[in-house]
Each structure stands twice: as C-alpha cells, then as structure tokens.
Design a protein around this motif. Structure first.
Motif, PDB file in Angstrom:
ATOM      1  N   GLU A 176       0.838  -1.197   0.000  1.00 27.39           N
ATOM      2  CA  GLU A 176       0.000   0.000   0.000  1.00 27.39           C
ATOM      3  C   GLU A 176       0.878   1.254   0.000  1.00 27.39           C
ATOM      4  O   GLU A 176       2.049   1.210   0.374  1.00 27.39           O
ATOM      5  N   ASP A 177       0.265   2.380  -0.386  1.00 28.33           N
ATOM      6  CA  ASP A 177       0.928   3.670  -0.254  1.00 28.33           C
ATOM      7  C   ASP A 177       0.753   4.189   1.172  1.00 28.33           C
ATOM      8  O   ASP A 177      -0.318   4.038   1.772  1.00 28.33           O
ATOM      9  N   ALA A 178       1.793   4.786   1.693  1.00 30.65           N
ATOM     10  CA  ALA A 178       1.725   5.380   3.023  1.00 30.65           C
ATOM     11  C   ALA A 178       2.497   6.689   3.014  1.00 30.65           C
ATOM     12  O   ALA A 178       3.263   6.976   2.094  1.00 30.65           O
ATOM     13  N   TYR A 179       2.256   7.481   4.058  1.00 25.61           N
ATOM     14  CA  TYR A 179       2.880   8.794   4.160  1.00 25.61           C
ATOM     15  C   TYR A 179       3.365   9.014   5.585  1.00 25.61           C
ATOM     16  O   TYR A 179       2.749   8.520   6.544  1.00 25.61           O
ATOM     17  N   LEU A 180       4.453   9.766   5.728  1.00 22.46           N
ATOM     18  CA  LEU A 180       4.863  10.220   7.050  1.00 22.46           C
ATOM     19  C   LEU A 180       3.926  11.343   7.479  1.00 22.46           C
ATOM     20  O   LEU A 180       3.636  12.253   6.702  1.00 22.46           O
ATOM     21  N   SER A 181       3.475  11.275   8.701  1.00 22.79           N
ATOM     22  CA  SER A 181       2.432  12.181   9.171  1.00 22.79           C
ATOM     23  C   SER A 181       2.877  13.634   9.161  1.00 22.79           C
ATOM     24  O   SER A 181       3.992  13.966   9.577  1.00 22.79           O
ATOM     25  N   GLY A 196     -12.531  12.861  25.700  1.00 25.49           N
ATOM     26  CA  GLY A 196     -12.909  14.231  26.067  1.00 25.49           C
ATOM     27  C   GLY A 196     -11.879  15.264  25.675  1.00 25.49           C
ATOM     28  O   GLY A 196     -12.038  15.973  24.684  1.00 25.49           O
ATOM     29  N   LYS A 197     -10.803  15.372  26.460  1.00 26.28           N
ATOM     30  CA  LYS A 197      -9.718  16.320  26.163  1.00 26.28           C
ATOM     31  C   LYS A 197      -8.419  15.527  26.049  1.00 26.28           C
ATOM     32  O   LYS A 197      -8.035  14.820  26.988  1.00 26.28           O
ATOM     33  N   VAL A 198      -7.760  15.656  24.924  1.00 28.63           N
ATOM     34  CA  VAL A 198      -6.551  14.876  24.670  1.00 28.63           C
ATOM     35  C   VAL A 198      -5.461  15.786  24.111  1.00 28.63           C
ATOM     36  O   VAL A 198      -5.732  16.883  23.623  1.00 28.63           O
ATOM     37  N   PHE A 199      -4.211  15.306  24.187  1.00 35.40           N
ATOM     38  CA  PHE A 199      -3.125  16.011  23.510  1.00 35.40           C
ATOM     39  C   PHE A 199      -2.085  14.996  23.071  1.00 35.40           C
ATOM     40  O   PHE A 199      -1.954  13.920  23.652  1.00 35.40           O
ATOM     41  N   SER A 200      -1.384  15.354  22.015  1.00 36.85           N
ATOM     42  CA  SER A 200      -0.285  14.520  21.534  1.00 36.85           C
ATOM     43  C   SER A 200       0.980  15.362  21.454  1.00 36.85           C
ATOM     44  O   SER A 200       0.932  16.597  21.393  1.00 36.85           O
ATOM     45  N   PHE A 201       2.099  14.674  21.459  1.00 36.85           N
ATOM     46  CA  PHE A 201       3.392  15.339  21.272  1.00 36.85           C
ATOM     47  C   PHE A 201       4.271  14.393  20.477  1.00 36.85           C
ATOM     48  O   PHE A 201       4.591  13.294  20.936  1.00 36.85           O
ATOM     49  N   GLY A 202       4.612  14.806  19.266  1.00 38.77           N
ATOM     50  CA  GLY A 202       5.404  13.904  18.448  1.00 38.77           C
ATOM     51  C   GLY A 202       5.936  14.577  17.194  1.00 38.77           C
ATOM     52  O   GLY A 202       5.634  15.739  16.909  1.00 38.77           O
ATOM     53  N   PRO A 203       6.735  13.827  16.424  1.00 42.84           N
ATOM     54  CA  PRO A 203       7.336  14.386  15.217  1.00 42.84           C
ATOM     55  C   PRO A 203       6.346  14.458  14.064  1.00 42.84           C
ATOM     56  O   PRO A 203       5.449  13.616  13.932  1.00 42.84           O
ATOM     57  N   THR A 204       6.493  15.473  13.245  1.00 40.31           N
ATOM     58  CA  THR A 204       5.694  15.619  12.028  1.00 40.31           C
ATOM     59  C   THR A 204       6.639  15.978  10.888  1.00 40.31           C
ATOM     60  O   THR A 204       7.745  16.469  11.116  1.00 40.31           O
ATOM     61  N   PHE A 205       6.190  15.738   9.678  1.00 43.23           N
ATOM     62  CA  PHE A 205       7.073  15.832   8.521  1.00 43.23           C
ATOM     63  C   PHE A 205       6.398  16.625   7.413  1.00 43.23           C
ATOM     64  O   PHE A 205       5.225  16.383   7.100  1.00 43.23           O
ATOM     65  N   ARG A 206       7.119  17.555   6.816  1.00 43.92           N
ATOM     66  CA  ARG A 206       6.601  18.342   5.704  1.00 43.92           C
ATOM     67  C   ARG A 206       7.610  18.326   4.561  1.00 43.92           C
ATOM     68  O   ARG A 206       8.745  18.791   4.729  1.00 43.92           O
ATOM     69  N   ALA A 207       7.205  17.789   3.438  1.00 46.45           N
ATOM     70  CA  ALA A 207       8.086  17.749   2.260  1.00 46.45           C
ATOM     71  C   ALA A 207       7.985  19.059   1.489  1.00 46.45           C
ATOM     72  O   ALA A 207       7.747  19.091   0.286  1.00 46.45           O
ATOM     73  N   GLU A 208       8.166  20.137   2.214  1.00 44.98           N
ATOM     74  CA  GLU A 208       8.062  21.477   1.637  1.00 44.98           C
ATOM     75  C   GLU A 208       9.465  21.989   1.338  1.00 44.98           C
ATOM     76  O   GLU A 208      10.323  22.028   2.221  1.00 44.98           O
ATOM     77  N   LYS A 209       9.714  22.363   0.102  1.00 42.71           N
ATOM     78  CA  LYS A 209      11.059  22.769  -0.302  1.00 42.71           C
ATOM     79  C   LYS A 209      11.298  24.230   0.064  1.00 42.71           C
ATOM     80  O   LYS A 209      11.382  25.113  -0.781  1.00 42.71           O
TER      81      LYS A 209
END
Length: 430
Positions: A176-181, A196-209
């Motif tokens: 399958e095709d997948a992407y880095l978040s 109810g109320k949640v939070f996350s903390f983690g790496p994110t990726f942008r293929a922006e030149k």
C-alpha cells in the motif's frame, strides 16, 4: 560523594566528585581554571598547584578541550559566577584525553557547525537552547495534565493526510501507499470523542522545499483536541497554555536565558488574554502599512505576519480566514460562509505563526461536502467521517510548533538551532 553540577548547591563546604568534560581552560602561573560541564550545567574548577602538588597540577594543565575526567573538590559559593558556585579542586582523574577537538573557541561557519552538530550540541549556547526546549516540553505536559487532558499517541505512518498529500513524504507500506504524518489531528479528533480532552506530542514531517529560517523538514508538534469546546473556548486554552510555558521558562531557565542574552522584559508581560484581529481587518491594516502585494483571499507571508505582530506586544490571534485557503475540516463561521472559525497565533519579534487551530466541522453532511470539494478519496477518510456520524459534538483543537516556539522564547534567529539534529532541505547528516 558523587553528584552533578546542577546539585552542587546542596554540598557547599563539602568535598564531592563530578564526572565532567573540559569545556575550556586557562592558567595563571600556579593556578589553573577549568571550565567544566557534565550535561546538567557548567562550573569552574580552580586548581591551585600548592594545594594539589606538581603531579596533579600537571594533569590539570595538560587537559585538552572535551577531555573527560572525574574531578574531586570542595564546593564553595562564588558571587562572581552567574552560576553562583565553583569547585576548589583537589584531584583530577583523567578518563579520556580528547585529541584535536574540531570545534575550538573561535568563530566557525554555520555549515561547519552543522556538519559537526553532534559535537556543537556540547557548547554553552546550544546547551542553553536545549534546556529551554526541555522546559517547554515539561511545562506542556504539566499544563495539560493539570487541566485533565489525556496524552494520546497518533500514528506516524498514515494512509491519508489532513491537508492533502502534496507536501507529504511518500513510502510503501508493504503493498500500500503510506505517508509520514504531517499532523496527528484527525486521529486526535477520534481520541477526543473517546476521552474528552486529549493532547499529543510527536514528530511531524513536511516535504516542503523551503529554506527559510522558520522551516524544518522534521519538527515536533503539541496537538490538543477538545470535545464540547467551541472556537472561543479553544482560543482561551491556547492563550493560557502559551502564557503558562512562558512563565515556566522565565522561572526555571533564567540562567539559560541570560546565557543567550535574551531580553526577558519582552517575555515577562506575556500573559493571557491576547489581542485579536480578524483576517478582514488584517488585510486593511496591511494596505495602510503599504503592503499592496496582498489581497483578500491571499495567505499571509512572513513579512505580513511580522508587520501585524509588530503592532502588538503580545502574541496576536489572526482569526476568520477565508474558507478557500484553509483545510477542509474547519467549521464555517455562523454568519458567513466565506470564512471559517480558525485562528493563527503570531508570535512577536518576527517569529511568525506558532499555533494554528480551529473549530472542527461536526456535521457529517457538510464534512462530506467539503471532502468532495477538496477531491479527497472517500475510502481513505471513511473512518474520519464516522467521528461525525456517531454522536457528533462541537469540538476544537490546535497545534503548536515546538521549534518555532523555542526560537521565539530563546531569541534564536534560525530554527535549526532549536532541535537537536535538524533536518533541512539539503541536510540529512549527521
């Protein structure tokens, strides 16, 4: 007694042993001054030849930059030191003699320092930046835990994107095709409906030149989502959260901010509430300031954000952006269908957007309509539609970019210094 530099205040007048590296040294006749670091902080060790004898004094004088050792001595107060303490050394036990350490106490070019990032992190400036980064993370967890948020970890590998796939890193997930978040938001919305109320903390990726001082390819985000929270409720959480981390850094990282020569007067008054300006009014303001390159319906660039932020002494919310320039999931304003209930928080001093947030669409029919308008494949987002189909409620959320926030609070010009090992357009090493 073994201890760390951060804990020496507990042992004034006592002899302790610290495992340390030599950051720098100087000698004056029969006295050697060792600038020591152990990861928790920096302290000066004073070696007096008449006190330690010829052999130990020669060991101290022969130490090279970044050599490692166990150093033993008595801790004493020192009002001349920003740290407030120094060690009167009685013994130095060499562990490893560093030869030809490449980063010397002189000016080096940025590319050289980036090539040696694994070593550059040892410097006082980088140490201070990383300590502030750590405090922001610590204070973030504290704020959300104190306000009854639940930490949830969204996936990094995804089959779809909250904002389209044009700036995503593609990979194969077996067949399958997948992407880095690029954001955990959609998954956090699902979690909010459960917790109810949640939070996350983690790496994110942008293929922006992009090569600007505000952009990284890999960066970290704090992303809360809140069930039964509407647009105004979310703005209140955002300004209270940013106020909290600012005050925590001022309280717990004063030495680091001093080392970075940060003007803390610009941070001390940053407390909720924050000013707001609607997108419509921001466009008018920019025209009055001579920015004729932007019209209603355009997104703001760095110069536009800076001009708006310079008008205020606190972070400012720019609210109610045009629907057509924002992602599909944002709730329309109740009195206008051409703008959405969203806000970007712009930091002062030219640091740009540090938070983006909105109220999310909870009407399944409207959500499906928006997805069709954005040509999003239904099969990839069917699970997301289920969130609004089964027990939909008003809900809101936002994402704070950690590195831009660190840059602003520390006064660092470029975000490449605000993450341990930056990933830039042309840098994947070290």
């Amino acid at each position: 007694m073994k201890t760390t530099i951060a804990e020496v205040h507990q042992y004034v007048g006592q002899e302790v042993t610290i495992g340390a590296w030599l950051a720098n040294k100087r000698s004056s006749g029969k006295i050697a001054f060792l600038q020591l670091r152990d990861g928790t902080g920096f302290i000066q060790g004073v070696v007096v030849k008449n006190d330690v004898g010829d052999e130990q004094f020669q060991v101290a004088k022969s130490l090279t930059q970044e050599s490692s050792m166990y150093v033993t001595g008595v801790i004493q107060e020192d009002s001349r030191s920003p740290f407030g303490y120094e060690m009167l050394v009685s013994k130095v036990e060499l562990i490893n003699q560093a030869i030809d350490y490449p980063i010397t106490p002189k000016n080096h070019g940025t590319e050289f320092l980036m090539d040696h990032r694994h070593l550059w992190l040892r410097s006082r400036r980088q140490h201070a930046i990383m300590k502030v980064r750590n405090e922001i993370i610590r204070a973030s967890y504290e704020f959300f835990n104190n306000n009854n948020f639940v930490k949830v970890d969204p996936p990094i590998l995804t089959g779809s994107s909250p904002e389209g796939t044009t700036e995503l890193f593609h990979t194969k997930y077996f067949d399958e095709d997948a992407y880095l978040s690029q954001s955990g938001q959609l998954y956090m919305e699902a979690a909010a409906m459960a917790l109810g109320k949640v939070f996350s903390f983690g790496p994110t990726f942008r293929a922006e030149k992009s090569k600007t001082r505000r952009h990284l390819i890999e960066f970290w985000m704090i992303e809360p989502e809140m069930a039964f929270y509407q647009f105004e409720d979310s703005l209140k959480v955002q300004e209270e959260y940013v106020s909290y981390i600012i005050q925590s850094v001022l309280k717990n990282c004063s030495l680091e901010l001093e080392r970075l020569e940060r003007d803390t007067s610009k941070l001390e008054n940053i407390k909720a509430p924050f000013p707001r300006i609607m997108y419509d009014d921001a466009i008018k303001f920019l025209h009055e300031q001579g920015f004729n390159d932007i019209e209603w319906g355009d997104d703001f660039g760095a110069p536009h954000e800076t001009a708006i932020a310079d008008h205020f002494d606190k972070p400012v919310f720019i609210t109610h952006y045009p629907t057509k320039i924002k992602p599909f999931y944002m709730q329309p304003a109740p009195d206008r269908d051409d703008v959405v209930l969203c806000a970007d928080m712009i930091a002062p001093e030219g640091y740009g957007e540090i938070i983006g947030g909105s109220e999310r669409i909870h009407d399944p029919e409207l959500l499906k309509q928006r997805m069709d308008e954005h040509n999003l494949p239904l099969e990839a987002y069917e699970w997301y539609l289920d969130i609004s189909k089964y027990g939909a409620v008003p809900h809101s959320g936002f994402g704070l970019g950690l590195e831009r926030t660190v840059a602003w609070i520390t006064g660092v010009e470029h975000v490449r210094e605000t993450i341990p090992f930056p990933r830039l357009l042309n840098r994947l090493y070290p």
